[in-house]
Design a protein around this motif. Structure first.
Motif, short mmCIF file in Angstrom:
data_model
loop_
_atom_site.label_atom_id
_atom_site.label_comp_id
_atom_site.label_asym_id
_atom_site.label_seq_id
_atom_site.Cartn_x
_atom_site.Cartn_y
_atom_site.Cartn_z
N LYS A 197 -8.67 5.96 -0.10
CA LYS A 197 -7.57 6.61 0.62
C LYS A 197 -6.80 7.59 -0.27
CE LYS A 197 -6.49 3.16 4.18
NZ LYS A 197 -5.45 2.21 4.69
N ASN A 198 -6.85 7.37 -1.58
CA ASN A 198 -6.13 8.23 -2.51
C ASN A 198 -7.08 8.97 -3.45
OD1 ASN A 198 -3.10 7.38 -2.08
ND2 ASN A 198 -4.26 5.46 -2.14
N LYS A 246 1.11 4.25 -2.88
CA LYS A 246 0.98 5.67 -2.54
C LYS A 246 2.16 6.48 -3.05
CE LYS A 246 -0.53 8.61 1.28
NZ LYS A 246 -1.83 8.87 0.64
N GLU A 247 3.38 5.91 -2.92
CA GLU A 247 4.57 6.60 -3.41
C GLU A 247 4.54 6.73 -4.94
OE1 GLU A 247 8.20 4.93 -2.05
OE2 GLU A 247 7.83 5.42 0.05
N GLU A 269 0.83 -1.21 0.00
CA GLU A 269 0.00 0.00 0.00
C GLU A 269 0.86 1.25 0.00
OE1 GLU A 269 -3.60 1.97 2.66
OE2 GLU A 269 -3.39 -0.21 2.58
N ARG A 270 1.98 1.20 0.70
CA ARG A 270 2.90 2.35 0.71
C ARG A 270 3.54 2.52 -0.66
NH1 ARG A 270 8.46 2.81 4.27
NH2 ARG A 270 9.33 4.59 3.16
N ILE A 283 -7.96 1.30 -1.07
CA ILE A 283 -6.83 2.08 -1.57
C ILE A 283 -7.33 3.23 -2.43
CG2 ILE A 283 -4.84 2.03 -3.14
CD1 ILE A 283 -4.19 -0.74 -2.11
N ILE A 320 1.81 6.76 -6.83
CA ILE A 320 0.72 7.68 -7.17
C ILE A 320 1.21 9.13 -7.13
CG2 ILE A 320 -1.28 8.74 -6.03
CD1 ILE A 320 -2.48 5.96 -5.77
N LYS A 321 2.06 9.46 -6.16
CA LYS A 321 2.55 10.84 -6.04
C LYS A 321 3.27 11.30 -7.30
CE LYS A 321 5.05 10.42 -2.38
NZ LYS A 321 5.97 10.75 -1.23
#
Length: 309
Positions: free
Chosen positions: A281-282, A178-179, A174-175, A278, A181-182
């Motif tokens: 959250k994003n 997220k990284e 999941e991390r 997910i 996606i940024k």
């Protein structure tokens, strides 16, 4: 500096390089020369010519005649780009796989250093390097005081829309998502080196905006993205991504609905494959990406109207 033991280890490793191309006569000689100049030499180059109408076939044949590592295939008729990318992946025979664009250049140590990373750490699913933009489009898009408000806005969006770079993503799944996606709008990591069996399971073959990003989402299930802190590739900044979102949607043969909402297919895929948790959250990322696409479409329409006057 690579050690003697590492050299011996790399000698048993082979890499498949996939080169999909359409009318690439302007770039393909320099591209193939850059591949043949790699310090890592145990590879095959799989060229899939998407029914080019220029000198691409003749140039490719010239290179296949002088180096047996080069395999040339020609599509009978033009196919969607994603299908051509899938074709070279299907033909790959070796442990590692690299997609490479005809108008980009990978520097001599790119394959050697990225393969060394993958060989040393099984947790890494994709290895790449820093990159720099080359070409003339960057200067063409510089905002000048004399530009109108509309022209300044068009240049800003086109410049942002076409930017690419590479970024790492590590930690739990999941991390990693997220990284990634940024930095997803800078998606040059797609042209890193993968384990062939993993990228085959990860490749999203459906042609839609963000399809390459979805492929990377899938590869993140296998491990981390690693970026060597050294410029080992040069990316041409005058590619199709600079031509506007309408031209991009034409390459995917979008219908009217998907042209008006170019991020719909991508968003739908992410909800289904990343999972609702997910996605929620994003949610700010997905809203932003959809708004950027709609703004780009509006600017593209305005530009076409102005050019037709």
């Amino acid at each position: 500096m690579i050690t003697e033991n590492e050299v011996k280890s790399l000698k048993i490793v082979k890499v498949s390089i996939g080169l999909p191309v359409l009318n690439g006569e302007k770039f393909i000689r320099k591209k193939l020369d850059s591949l043949l100049e790699q310090t890592f030499t145990d590879f095959e180059i799989i060229i899939s010519d998407n029914a080019s109408t220029d000198l691409t076939p003749k140039i490719c044949q010239e290179y296949t005649n002088k180096d047996k590592r080069i395999k040339y295939f020609r599509q009978k008729e033009k196919v969607v780009g994603a299908e051509n990318f899938g074709f070279v992946l299907q033909k790959a025979k070796y442990k590692y796989f690299l997609w490479t664009a005809v108008d980009d250049i990978i520097l001599p140590q790119f394959i050697e250093k990225t393969v060394k990373i993958l060989e040393s750490n099984q947790k890494i699913a994709c290895s790449s390097s820093k990159m720099k933009l080359i070409g003339k489009t960057t200067t063409e898009l510089e905002i000048k005081p004399s530009d109108s408000v509309v022209k300044k806005k068009i240049k800003k969006i086109m410049k942002n829309f076409g930017q690419m770079n590479t970024y790492s993503a590590s930690g739990p799944y999941e991390r990693r998502v997220k990284e990634y996606i940024k930095n997803m709008r800078h998606n040059q990591i797609f042209y890193g080196i993968f384990r062939t069996n993993q990228i085959r399971q990860s490749f999203v073959s459906n042609p839609f905006y963000g399809q390459d990003g979805c492929t990377v989402f899938n590869i993140l299930k296998f491990g981390e993205l690693y970026v060597i802190n050294e410029i080992l590739m040069e990316v041409y900044d005058g590619g199709i991504s600079r031509n506007g979102i309408i031209e991009l949607t034409k390459t995917w043969k979008y219908n009217l609905f998907n042209t008006i909402f170019p991020m719909y297919q991508f968003t739908k895929w992410c909800i289904k494959n990343l999972g609702c948790l997910i996605f929620v959250k994003n949610i700010d990322f997905f809203i932003k990406m959809n708004l950027i696409a709609e703004s780009s479409l509006l600017i593209d329409i305005i530009r076409k109207i102005k050019n037709s006057d």
